[in-house]
Design an enzyme around this catalytic site. Structure first.
Site, PDB file in Angstrom:
ATOM      1  N   GLN B  59       6.188   9.260  -0.840  1.00 50.19           N
ATOM      2  CA  GLN B  59       5.318  10.312  -1.351  1.00 50.19           C
ATOM      3  C   GLN B  59       5.184  11.486  -0.383  1.00 50.19           C
ATOM      4  O   GLN B  59       5.445  11.365   0.807  1.00 50.19           O
ATOM      5  CB  GLN B  59       3.898   9.743  -1.564  1.00 50.19           C
ATOM      6  CG  GLN B  59       3.868   8.236  -1.770  1.00 50.19           C
ATOM      7  CD  GLN B  59       2.527   7.667  -2.071  1.00 50.19           C
ATOM      8  OE1 GLN B  59       1.883   8.058  -3.045  1.00 50.19           O
ATOM      9  NE2 GLN B  59       2.080   6.755  -1.250  1.00 50.19           N
ATOM     10  N   GLU B 114      -6.069   4.978   2.585  1.00 54.92           N
ATOM     11  CA  GLU B 114      -6.894   6.099   3.042  1.00 54.92           C
ATOM     12  C   GLU B 114      -7.951   5.644   4.050  1.00 54.92           C
ATOM     13  O   GLU B 114      -8.394   6.442   4.871  1.00 54.92           O
ATOM     14  CB  GLU B 114      -7.570   6.692   1.812  1.00 54.92           C
ATOM     15  CG  GLU B 114      -8.424   7.896   2.025  1.00 54.92           C
ATOM     16  CD  GLU B 114      -9.214   8.233   0.774  1.00 54.92           C
ATOM     17  OE1 GLU B 114      -8.667   8.103  -0.340  1.00 54.92           O
ATOM     18  OE2 GLU B 114     -10.392   8.624   0.916  1.00 54.92           O
ATOM     19  N   ASP B 134      -1.426  -1.905   2.327  1.00 57.48           N
ATOM     20  CA  ASP B 134      -0.872  -0.733   1.657  1.00 57.48           C
ATOM     21  C   ASP B 134       0.632  -0.664   1.908  1.00 57.48           C
ATOM     22  O   ASP B 134       1.102  -1.014   2.980  1.00 57.48           O
ATOM     23  CB  ASP B 134      -1.560   0.549   2.166  1.00 57.48           C
ATOM     24  CG  ASP B 134      -1.386   1.705   1.187  1.00 57.48           C
ATOM     25  OD1 ASP B 134      -0.239   2.125   0.940  1.00 57.48           O
ATOM     26  OD2 ASP B 134      -2.395   2.191   0.636  1.00 57.48           O
ATOM     27  N   ALA B 166       1.313  -5.268  -2.037  1.00 59.23           N
ATOM     28  CA  ALA B 166       0.136  -6.140  -2.127  1.00 59.23           C
ATOM     29  C   ALA B 166       0.425  -7.435  -2.884  1.00 59.23           C
ATOM     30  O   ALA B 166      -0.058  -8.509  -2.513  1.00 59.23           O
ATOM     31  CB  ALA B 166      -1.005  -5.389  -2.790  1.00 59.23           C
ATOM     32  N   ASP B 183      -7.375  -0.917  -5.154  1.00 60.00           N
ATOM     33  CA  ASP B 183      -7.571   0.506  -4.885  1.00 60.00           C
ATOM     34  C   ASP B 183      -6.190   1.172  -4.928  1.00 60.00           C
ATOM     35  O   ASP B 183      -5.703   1.718  -3.932  1.00 60.00           O
ATOM     36  CB  ASP B 183      -8.229   0.679  -3.513  1.00 60.00           C
ATOM     37  CG  ASP B 183      -8.658   2.124  -3.246  1.00 60.00           C
ATOM     38  OD1 ASP B 183      -8.936   2.449  -2.077  1.00 60.00           O
ATOM     39  OD2 ASP B 183      -8.681   2.930  -4.202  1.00 60.00           O
TER      40      ASP B 183
END
Lengths: 339, 339, 339, 339
Positions: B59, B114, B134, B166, B183
């Site tokens: 990303q 995050e 993550d 995960a 999340d």
């Protein structure tokens, strides 16, 4: 310090000085610089980053890294110069006047704190003194720090930097010049630059400070099929009241979203052919011009029918008492008012 | 290195760490961050600066300094978190599940790179282990470096950071947890997170890894009057196939331009009153909640008529074979798909 | 039926045909037409209204009432023509070719369904037949209905409207022409117009259908300092393979946010001076040209240094096998690809 | 006449009343409605068409056909109502107050010229008189003509339309009401609606015109986590000075890009449970509510922690002398000030 430098863990801050030109967003462009050219017309550039911002007592300054036009200098929300095409503006502002002069040694720039005008002037071998007189020290410092393309010019021993109001500087000093260059914001009612476009200013300050055969040239605002009526025709007509020979010319500058204009004036006729200009360019200017050669100037100084007629019919003269209102400017001292 | 630090000649780079909040433009806002919430709906924030950008194999990451919402974490052109209101999202994601658990000691976060989810979890005194799993190391590093509000959490000895998928991590390790928190980006056909929302995933991976009385909670996408039909109702209905007690709840998050949803699930009923929740908040959580108290949760878990009925009537179940297409996502692993 | 007509209770629908130019919003402009000139460059016009929309098997058509540029014809989201400055485009496309021809009686337009090209052609007194060949009947009908400035042209007995593919029409009919005008979308790989820009098309279809001394002229895409490299230089070079004399020329069109180009070609030299052109304009054309006179054409056909060199150095030739990709066009048959 | 009607040659004008929902642009959305929610926050809807525009002595009015939210009523550049979700606003404004009243027969609406508030009121079987008092006849006529969903209400014999200043109308007439509804623009310093939010107005005009057990309810501006501090908390606190029982409540309205608030006030307590509300809804209201049932109202009137505390701590009272400035409004009389 350049915000584009530090890299940690393969992540670059700012604009990928690590050599990786990471876009902010792999998909749609998310960050945009937006300029309201007119109240109902907007011109928007996708942004890579906001490199530097600054603030003087007069203006807000920013250097943006834009995708379509490279690094862009923005003052008070108006684009001044974009990396990819500022050479058009600066070659057109500088070279026609110097090439038409028999031997241009001393030049005075009103404004031009960006340094690009000085850069083009200093390419002329005959030039031995350039006085750059800008009122805003912050803009000068900002550009000196961040516009790498003007580094050499800023360091050139022939350049003398004066922080002052150009009118006062010309009036108060004895010195005369071969060429005086106006690189200021457009004349706007109430704006600080207005007084440097009036008939009395040209008559009582500029002309007396020109040497014999001296030439005055100024940027003259938008020169498009309709936009020319904002200031271009008025600057032309005002200069006609003061100088015997006045030559308006224009060129399309993509980042400005318009054709831009300049006006050259002298009491000596401008009589060079395209070929003669090319010879002088070869002889006098170091390096290659990217935009301007003899033919280019010939084309630039041949205005289209409507613009030509409009300039001929213009009656307005800038005087201390009159002005034309131009969109978007209160009192900013920025070159391009994008009217 | 933070690009907002260096100041020269009274000019600040980046975002005025010199304490002077210079806007880029004294007049109109010129720089904008634009997000296409839907193909025909845009949400735009005026920008102070683009603080940092990064790029992982998965990303594009950016931290923008926006005027309306402070620092905003943007991944692949989609807003993940805004400084001014991320507390709503993270308090809602974390506290209801932990407060309803008798004694939540071990927590597993799917995603959450995050750091904000971990931050809220670590406020619980009973918690002695948080595994943050993550897949994108770059995002974790980026946030660890630049999101100061999560510094403490990232350094907390109770936090164990795992860079992995995960699903694989849960499947391959023996460990069980009191609470598992989802999340992740919304489930999108073809997206990497989809497989972490399926009935079989909940049945065969999540549930077995929950301790007795364990609770699963997941972010569940937009939950607005119409937008809830995109994934919220499906996530709810899928969880209903696997757990005995499933509680959907929602809250408006200004920077998301929508109401957002979460779903809690367990085989033990959720029976606390607002007052009981307030007592537990006081006893168990260090510091003050800004958003969530007993009454807030009561309100959040009472959905409006149309949404309630829609959830009750939802028949779609996420399985390995089915999916719903959501605007704007190909394969990005970002939390908020803004559908 | 024009949506701008009905008025009730002092309220006008659409665009104030009641003679009151009510803006949509007394304050900021709220409605905008936005065009992505490039992926990272946008040009936005404040909108008064969306006057008419239409839809053919090929394209979406709209007539917008814009504040900066008057009524604007938009096809597939790309601006074709704006009321305030389309005269620049159409005078440049038409008059140089016809003026250079000794006696232009029969003209064939490839495309031009808008009617403006025909309008300019029909001002020539010598012209006794204009064949307008456009593939899209809907566009023609739409423009015939709503572009009032072309009403007269559409009704002129000298105009023959053919709905067909221009290539097929030229190939299949016996007829020859004094001038053939290309008023099509830019050549794009995979686009329907590409085949009407190839060397073989010019050689095998266009040239044979030109009378002795015939002239071919075509719109040739953006011609700015950088944008000229997209199609302008290639169209020029391709024509050079087929015709002995090829003259490229350009002009700035404000609503296009760029300088636009055209190329004229013939086996007979183009030898008129500016004065000679002015004489012919006076003799041959009914009414006044707003843009083009002799000097204007002289300026337009004197390209700037970089563009001139680029055209001289261009080696690419459009053939059946090769193409250049241009931003933003799949298969739309629209004149301006705004590359 | 509706501009969306006429179709010629398969081309529809306006918005495809021919049943073909032609988008303006097959590709990217080109036409946008843009609202500056705050100076640094924009909310933009892709536009199908601008259906109707109008202009009164007070305001500019427009009905836009937007893609995300259907037909949108815009007054002075601010969105008032969007077809897809105005039911949330109007059900919340009207039903809680009427349901809590023992037998609401006579209602006075301050503002509400759009007709939607009257529409919801007239669904109550007990209601036998609704006075709609709006100052702007043009807005009323415009909405009467173009908002088809309110046609029935506008024609209902129980509706009495008065064009007047609401304050003057209440003061000068003898009549009393069971419920008075405030459906006006937010209170803004210098704005015409401000005086209808003051303590003295509530005390000296509203309360005396309420019947025994009468209820006053007013729209109360944005009620988001931060935006509630603009007017919501002040309206609440001002009403608390005048009425014994004051109930604030809120709901997220997607097209407003915020949670919106209302405040109900009476000297009689509001004591209905969710189930009791549901019974009354079934008994008293014709047709189905889309948004509001007992649980929904319970959730809406349970504010989140920060908002609850903020309202409790609010000390500001609107009086003739004080005001709060809200972004973007000078003197427009529009309901939603989007602060």
């Amino acid at each position: 310090m350049d915000s584009a430098i530090s890299c940690t863990n393969g992540i670059s801050n700012g604009n990928g000085v690590c050599g990786k030109g990471y876009s902010l967003n792999g998909y749609r462009k998310s960050c945009w610089y937006e300029e309201e050219i007119e109240e109902d017309l907007r011109w928007c550039f996708a942004l890579n980053s906001i490199l530097h911002t600054g603030h003087s007592q007069f203006q807000d300054i920013a250097l943006l890294d834009t995708k379509p036009f490279g690094k862009a200098l923005v003052i008070d929300g108006k684009l001044q110069s974009a990396e990819t095409d500022e050479f058009i503006y600066h070659e057109c502002l500088v070279h026609p006047a110097l090439l038409h002069h028999p031997n241009p040694k001393t030049i005075f720039i009103m404004g031009g704190g960006e340094g690009s005008t000085a850069r083009e002037l200093l390419r002329h071998k005959a030039v031995d003194k350039v006085v750059m007189c800008d009122i805003d020290e912050e803009v000068v410092q900002f550009c000196k720090s961040y516009l790498l393309v003007n580094r050499e010019a800023f360091c050139d021993p022939r350049l003398k930097l004066v922080i002052s109001d150009a009118r006062a500087e010309l009036e108060n000093k004895e010195e005369n010049y071969d060429v005086i260059v106006g690189d200021l914001a457009d004349p706007i009612e109430g704006g600080p630059c207005y007084k440097l476009y009036t008939k009395s200013f040209y008559e009582l300050v500029v002309k007396p400070k020109l040497n014999h055969d001296g030439i005055f040239v100024t940027q003259a605002g938008p020169a498009g099929i309709f936009s020319h009526a904002e200031v271009f025709s008025c600057i032309y007509n005002t200069l006609k009241q003061v100088f015997k020979y006045v030559v308006p010319y224009s060129a399309h500058i993509p980042s400005y979203a318009d054709t831009w204009g300049w006006v050259m004036a002298s009491d000596k006729p401008f009589v060079l052919t395209a070929d003669e200009l090319d010879i002088r360019i070869k002889q006098r200017i170091k390096g290659e011009n990217r935009y301007l050669d003899g033919k280019t100037f010939s084309s630039a100084s041949t205005l289209s029918k409507a613009v030509r007629k409009s300039l001929d019919n213009e009656t307005h003269i800038y005087t201390e008492g009159s002005a034309r209102f131009i969109y978007g400017h209160g009192c900013a001292d920025n070159k391009q008012s994008h009217v």
